[in-house]
Design a protein around this motif. Structure first.
Motif, PDB file in Angstrom:
ATOM      1  N   LEU A  41       0.825  -1.206   0.000  1.00 29.19           N
ATOM      2  CA  LEU A  41       0.000   0.000   0.000  1.00 29.19           C
ATOM      3  C   LEU A  41       0.862   1.260   0.000  1.00 29.19           C
ATOM      4  CD1 LEU A  41      -2.875  -1.061   2.419  1.00 29.19           C
ATOM      5  CD2 LEU A  41      -2.845  -1.062  -0.084  1.00 29.19           C
ATOM      6  N   LYS A  42       1.982   1.239   0.688  1.00 29.68           N
ATOM      7  CA  LYS A  42       2.893   2.384   0.680  1.00 29.68           C
ATOM      8  C   LYS A  42       3.476   2.578  -0.722  1.00 29.68           C
ATOM      9  CE  LYS A  42       7.046   4.269   2.753  1.00 29.68           C
ATOM     10  NZ  LYS A  42       8.174   4.034   3.633  1.00 29.68           N
ATOM     11  N   ILE A  43       3.857   1.487  -1.370  1.00 29.44           N
ATOM     12  CA  ILE A  43       4.387   1.569  -2.736  1.00 29.44           C
ATOM     13  C   ILE A  43       3.319   2.108  -3.672  1.00 29.44           C
ATOM     14  CG2 ILE A  43       5.266   0.210  -4.675  1.00 29.44           C
ATOM     15  CD1 ILE A  43       6.507  -1.685  -2.545  1.00 29.44           C
ATOM     16  N   ALA A  44       2.068   1.693  -3.489  1.00 30.23           N
ATOM     17  CA  ALA A  44       0.966   2.186  -4.321  1.00 30.23           C
ATOM     18  C   ALA A  44       0.805   3.696  -4.162  1.00 30.23           C
ATOM     19  CB  ALA A  44      -0.328   1.470  -3.965  1.00 30.23           C
ATOM     20  N   GLU A  45       0.838   4.169  -2.929  1.00 27.89           N
ATOM     21  CA  GLU A  45       0.718   5.624  -2.692  1.00 27.89           C
ATOM     22  C   GLU A  45       1.882   6.378  -3.314  1.00 27.89           C
ATOM     23  OE1 GLU A  45       0.341   5.830   1.566  1.00 27.89           O
ATOM     24  OE2 GLU A  45      -1.832   6.045   1.407  1.00 27.89           O
ATOM     25  N   GLU A  46       3.099   5.845  -3.156  1.00 29.79           N
ATOM     26  CA  GLU A  46       4.276   6.506  -3.718  1.00 29.79           C
ATOM     27  C   GLU A  46       4.228   6.538  -5.245  1.00 29.79           C
ATOM     28  OE1 GLU A  46       7.464   4.310  -1.937  1.00 29.79           O
ATOM     29  OE2 GLU A  46       7.347   5.435  -0.062  1.00 29.79           O
ATOM     30  N   ALA A  47       3.546   5.570  -5.847  1.00 30.63           N
ATOM     31  CA  ALA A  47       3.412   5.523  -7.302  1.00 30.63           C
ATOM     32  C   ALA A  47       2.340   6.491  -7.800  1.00 30.63           C
ATOM     33  CB  ALA A  47       3.073   4.112  -7.759  1.00 30.63           C
ATOM     34  N   GLY A  48       1.557   7.046  -6.882  1.00 29.60           N
ATOM     35  CA  GLY A  48       0.533   8.007  -7.271  1.00 29.60           C
ATOM     36  C   GLY A  48      -0.880   7.456  -7.258  1.00 29.60           C
ATOM     37  N   LEU A  49      -1.051   6.242  -6.731  1.00 29.44           N
ATOM     38  CA  LEU A  49      -2.390   5.677  -6.626  1.00 29.44           C
ATOM     39  C   LEU A  49      -3.062   6.177  -5.356  1.00 29.44           C
ATOM     40  CD1 LEU A  49      -1.506   2.034  -7.675  1.00 29.44           C
ATOM     41  CD2 LEU A  49      -2.843   3.658  -9.006  1.00 29.44           C
ATOM     42  N   SER A  50      -4.376   6.249  -5.386  1.00 29.58           N
ATOM     43  CA  SER A  50      -5.150   6.656  -4.219  1.00 29.58           C
ATOM     44  C   SER A  50      -5.535   5.403  -3.444  1.00 29.58           C
ATOM     45  CB  SER A  50      -6.402   7.405  -4.685  1.00 29.58           C
ATOM     46  OG  SER A  50      -7.175   7.783  -3.580  1.00 29.58           O
ATOM     47  N   VAL A  51      -5.182   5.349  -2.161  1.00 28.00           N
ATOM     48  CA  VAL A  51      -5.458   4.194  -1.316  1.00 28.00           C
ATOM     49  C   VAL A  51      -6.455   4.637  -0.246  1.00 28.00           C
ATOM     50  CG1 VAL A  51      -4.454   2.484   0.243  1.00 28.00           C
ATOM     51  CG2 VAL A  51      -3.146   3.280  -1.745  1.00 28.00           C
ATOM     52  N   LEU A  52      -7.626   3.986  -0.232  1.00 28.18           N
ATOM     53  CA  LEU A  52      -8.683   4.361   0.699  1.00 28.18           C
ATOM     54  C   LEU A  52      -9.086   3.174   1.558  1.00 28.18           C
ATOM     55  CD1 LEU A  52     -10.948   6.209  -1.866  1.00 28.18           C
ATOM     56  CD2 LEU A  52      -9.367   7.259  -0.259  1.00 28.18           C
ATOM     57  N   LEU A  53      -9.180   3.388   2.859  1.00 25.71           N
ATOM     58  CA  LEU A  53      -9.685   2.360   3.763  1.00 25.71           C
ATOM     59  C   LEU A  53     -11.202   2.378   3.660  1.00 25.71           C
ATOM     60  CD1 LEU A  53      -9.344   0.277   6.020  1.00 25.71           C
ATOM     61  CD2 LEU A  53      -9.431   2.174   7.644  1.00 25.71           C
TER      62      LEU A  53
END
Length: 56
Positions: A4-16
């Motif tokens: 999830l951290k890698i996804a955020e760093e790649a520019g993806l939006s991560v929502l709980l």
């Protein structure tokens, strides 16, 4: 590897989305360009050179 951290760093939006007991449910969304950056980051992190411990 914190996916999830890698996804955020790649520019993806991560929502709980929610939590039931100890289980968390998460949505990830974003552009195709961000998905490609994420895939490249995962690929780079999973290569043998990236996982090999440094020798001193």
């Amino acid at each position: 590897m914190d996916v999830l951290k890698i996804a955020e760093e790649a520019g993806l939006s991560v929502l709980l989305d929610g939590r039931i007991g100890r289980q968390e449910y998460t949505s990830v969304s974003g552009s195709v360009a961000a998905l490609l950056r994420f895939a490249e980051a995962i690929r780079a992190d999973s290569t043998p050179q990236a996982r090999a411990p440094e020798r001193t």
